[in-house]
Design an enzyme around this catalytic site. Structure first.
Site, PDB file in Angstrom:
ATOM      1  N   LYS A   1     -18.499   6.165  40.504  1.00 50.72           N
ATOM      2  CA  LYS A   1     -18.388   6.775  41.821  1.00 50.72           C
ATOM      3  C   LYS A   1     -18.309   8.268  41.585  1.00 50.72           C
ATOM      4  O   LYS A   1     -17.865   8.702  40.528  1.00 50.72           O
ATOM      5  CB  LYS A   1     -17.111   6.297  42.513  1.00 50.72           C
ATOM      6  CG  LYS A   1     -17.199   4.890  43.025  1.00 50.72           C
ATOM      7  CD  LYS A   1     -16.332   4.771  44.264  1.00 50.72           C
ATOM      8  CE  LYS A   1     -16.155   3.324  44.655  1.00 50.72           C
ATOM      9  NZ  LYS A   1     -14.824   3.097  45.205  1.00 50.72           N
TER      10      LYS A   1
ATOM     11  N   HIS B   1     -15.030  13.224  43.099  1.00 51.15           N
ATOM     12  CA  HIS B   1     -15.059  14.088  44.279  1.00 51.15           C
ATOM     13  C   HIS B   1     -14.042  15.223  44.181  1.00 51.15           C
ATOM     14  O   HIS B   1     -13.286  15.316  43.220  1.00 51.15           O
ATOM     15  CB  HIS B   1     -14.925  13.279  45.566  1.00 51.15           C
ATOM     16  CG  HIS B   1     -13.681  12.454  45.628  1.00 51.15           C
ATOM     17  ND1 HIS B   1     -12.452  13.014  45.830  1.00 51.15           N
ATOM     18  CD2 HIS B   1     -13.484  11.119  45.497  1.00 51.15           C
ATOM     19  CE1 HIS B   1     -11.542  12.054  45.832  1.00 51.15           C
ATOM     20  NE2 HIS B   1     -12.146  10.905  45.629  1.00 51.15           N
TER      21      HIS B   1
ATOM     22  N   HIS C   1     -10.497  14.672  43.294  1.00 49.78           N
ATOM     23  CA  HIS C   1     -10.204  14.510  41.867  1.00 49.78           C
ATOM     24  C   HIS C   1     -10.124  15.870  41.189  1.00 49.78           C
ATOM     25  O   HIS C   1      -9.337  16.068  40.264  1.00 49.78           O
ATOM     26  CB  HIS C   1     -11.267  13.652  41.184  1.00 49.78           C
ATOM     27  CG  HIS C   1     -11.292  12.237  41.688  1.00 49.78           C
ATOM     28  ND1 HIS C   1     -12.419  11.659  42.195  1.00 49.78           N
ATOM     29  CD2 HIS C   1     -10.318  11.307  41.779  1.00 49.78           C
ATOM     30  CE1 HIS C   1     -12.137  10.417  42.571  1.00 49.78           C
ATOM     31  NE2 HIS C   1     -10.870  10.181  42.332  1.00 49.78           N
TER      32      HIS C   1
END
Ligand SMILES: NC(=[NH2+])NCCC[C@H](N)C(=O)O
Length: 571
Positions: free
Chosen positions: A126, A129, A132
């Site tokens: 994933k 983003h 993070h």
């Protein structure tokens, strides 16, 4: 460093426990032009009832005259709390802050306290983003602060690699016939693409969705050895790639954990504990839920597979056993507040020794951090963009053109990263934040570029005078008082470093340290203007000024490192 002076005070006042970090240099507006150096202790509300007793006992002490000239106690009046002012021996004060060469610090050690900081924790396959990114940057500073202050620290990265999306990932790898070579060179992107493709295919074709579920079950059960080994391999590659990106951010971890590592057997143990404690209930659809206050939070799905909370409970209990922490911080966005509430309530009900040891260090959202093409999927994209923007800015600037440093690529990278880091860190963490490249890159604004620029100016000044042996020069208070007030301003700023580091840690707010460093840079720039070194004829004056700038550079350097920046000598 004022550590020796602080020590001298604390040793004389053991009955006050440790006021080492509570001793503060007053703010600039509280100091008069003629002030002698001071450390003050404001009585906290917790000791207010014993005010008279405390003040009396302080008054009756004999303090070491090498450091302390005079003690003044100020009883509380109306809303202002009582305080004690320690007037310091000015030459000792100047010497401790300015002396060049090896500095010995004698600050208290907290090595018996073990602080575990879990941060970054992206999910593989994933996008990494911006949340993070914020976790990575904030978590790293908090760990640095604790470490600097003498705590034992462990930095953990808890990578998300579990859940049904993992089955899709496995399916994608098969569908795309991903080669090992591809995985090795760009694991994060390859896995992401495989996931996206499988997700699309599975939505259109139920048979494929079923296949993904089977793959996940096989993985979870660990029955397919070849597949298990393959995934282990992928995890290694992912960590390798992440490590390289973290390196650009000045971030390191002591250990990587995977959600998947909390396997069935550990979860079963947790479930048994919960059941024995009467905290687990089966629902009619086969799910198992924990009862947290009024809420029923699922830990096991109806097909028997584990949920996020179940793995977090298992992980936390294992960390407690293995690391025996005194504090565990989770640096994760606001959005997961409910999850962490449930986690903390559950585990403290199981084991009350965990009370007060757990904290969710929350933060708000960042908007607008994307590449100019409008997309930032991976952390690397954001950092590459920062480097590009910096490169363009530099190639348009006349001064840098002739002044090209040897390793331009690296300089652009460090500057770009500094801009991003500081822009994120200067905000209070709970606040949502609008990111703008323009703002982040200004030399004159409160930016990472300003910190780097001031550090470079100091470096180049000191480099021009490196023939002067600064370690042999004795700092002089008298000299400082004859200079324009900018000199004492810098000295007092230097003396405030320790208190802002401490406060930054106490509040778990990097912005406290960041704002201090902006203040230090501003005071230093004014001093650089008003206290010229090159044009100064008097040698004594020249070297005393150099001592001041040397100390300013040392403190700025240390502060920048705590933020995770790599201080540049040339830009
Ligand atoms: N122990 C934890 N749950 N840490 C936070 C993990 C964050 C999770 N991987 C996510 O990206 O949403």
């Amino acid at each position: 460093m004022t550590s020796r002076i602080r020590r001298a005070i604390c040793e004389q006042l053991p009955q006050l426990e440790n006021i080492y970090h509570a001793l503060e240099v007053p703010a600039k507006k509280q100091l008069s032009a003629a002030s002698r150096p001071l450390l003050q202790w404001t009585l906290p509300a917790t000791v207010a009832q014993h005010e008279n007793e405390l003040l009396e006992s302080v008054k009756s002490q004999q303090f070491d005259a090498t450091y302390i000239e005079q003690v003044r106690v100020v009883p509380s009046a109306g809303r202002t709390a009582a305080k004690v002012e320690f007037q310091l021996q000015p030459d000792a004060f100047a010497t401790h802050l300015l002396q060049a060469g090896e500095a010995t610090t004698v600050s208290p050690s907290y090595a018996d306290k073990h602080v575990v900081i879990e941060f970054s924790s992206p999910n593989i396959a994933k996008p990494f983003h911006v949340g993070h990114l914020r976790s990575t940057i904030i978590g790293n500073v908090l760990a640095n602060l604790y470490q600097h202050l003498g705590y034992r620290t462990t930095r953990l990265n808890y990578l998300g690699d579990w859940g049904t999306q993992f089955g899709l990932l496995a399916l994608g790898v098969q569908l795309k016939q991903v080669s090992d070579a591809e995985m090795r060179t760009a694991p994060i992107e390859t896995l992401y693409n495989a996931y996206v493709e499988a997700n699309k295919a599975a939505t259109e074709n139920p048979a494929l969705a079923q296949r993904a579920r089977e793959l996940f079950s096989a993985l979870e059960a660990g029955t397919d050895d070849a597949m298990t080994t393959q995934w282990q391999q992928y995890r290694h590659y992912t960590i390798d790639e992440l490590t390289a990106v973290y390196e650009r951010l000045g971030v390191q971890f002591d250990s990587y954990e995977w959600e998947s590592q909390y396997s069935q057997s550990e979860i079963t143990e947790v479930l048994t504990k919960l059941r024995t404690a009467g905290m687990l209930q089966g629902e009619h659809d086969g799910r198992e839920v924990v009862i947290v206050g009024q809420r029923r939070v699922p830990v096991i799905k109806s097909d028997g597979s584990t949920l996020y909370l179940a793995r977090d409970i298992a992980a936390l209990l294992k960390r407690q056993r293995q690391l025996q922490f005194s504090r565990m911080l989770y640096v994760v966005d606001n959005g997961q507040a409910d999850h962490f509430n449930a986690l903390f309530q559950t585990v403290t009900a199981l084991d009350n020794s965990l009370n007060n040891k757990l904290q969710h260090v929350k933060f708000g959202r960042i908007h607008g951090m994307s590449t100019r093409q409008g997309k930032a999927i991976f952390l690397r994209d954001v950092l590459d963009e920062a480097r590009e923007v910096m490169r363009e800015k530099r190639s348009n600037s006349a001064t840098t053109k002739e002044n090209r440093s040897m390793n331009d690529e690296l300089v652009c990278d460090v500057l770009g990263v500094s801009a991003v880091l500081v822009n994120v860190l200067k905000q209070r963490r709970q606040r949502d934040h609008e990111f703008s490249w323009d703002q982040a890159l200004q030399v004159n604004g409160d930016t990472g570029i300003k910190l780097q620029y001031t550090h470079c100016r100091l470096h180049s000044l000191l480099d021009n005078f490196k023939h002067i042996q600064l370690a042999e020069i004795k700092p002089s208070w008298q000299h400082l008082t004859q200079e324009p007030s900018d000199a004492l301003d810098v000295l007092y700023e230097l003396a405030r470093f320790e208190q802002f580091v401490w406060q930054s840690k106490e509040q778990l707010e990097a912005c406290v340290l960041v704002n201090y460093l902006f203040g230090l840079c501003n005071a230093t720039s004014r001093a650089l203007k008003r206290l010229p070194v090159k044009q100064e004829r008097c040698l004594e004056k020249q070297s005393q000024r150099l001592l001041l700038f040397h100390a300013a550079k040392r403190t700025l350097h240390r502060g920048m490192q705590l933020l995770g920046l790599k201080p540049l000598n040339q830009m």
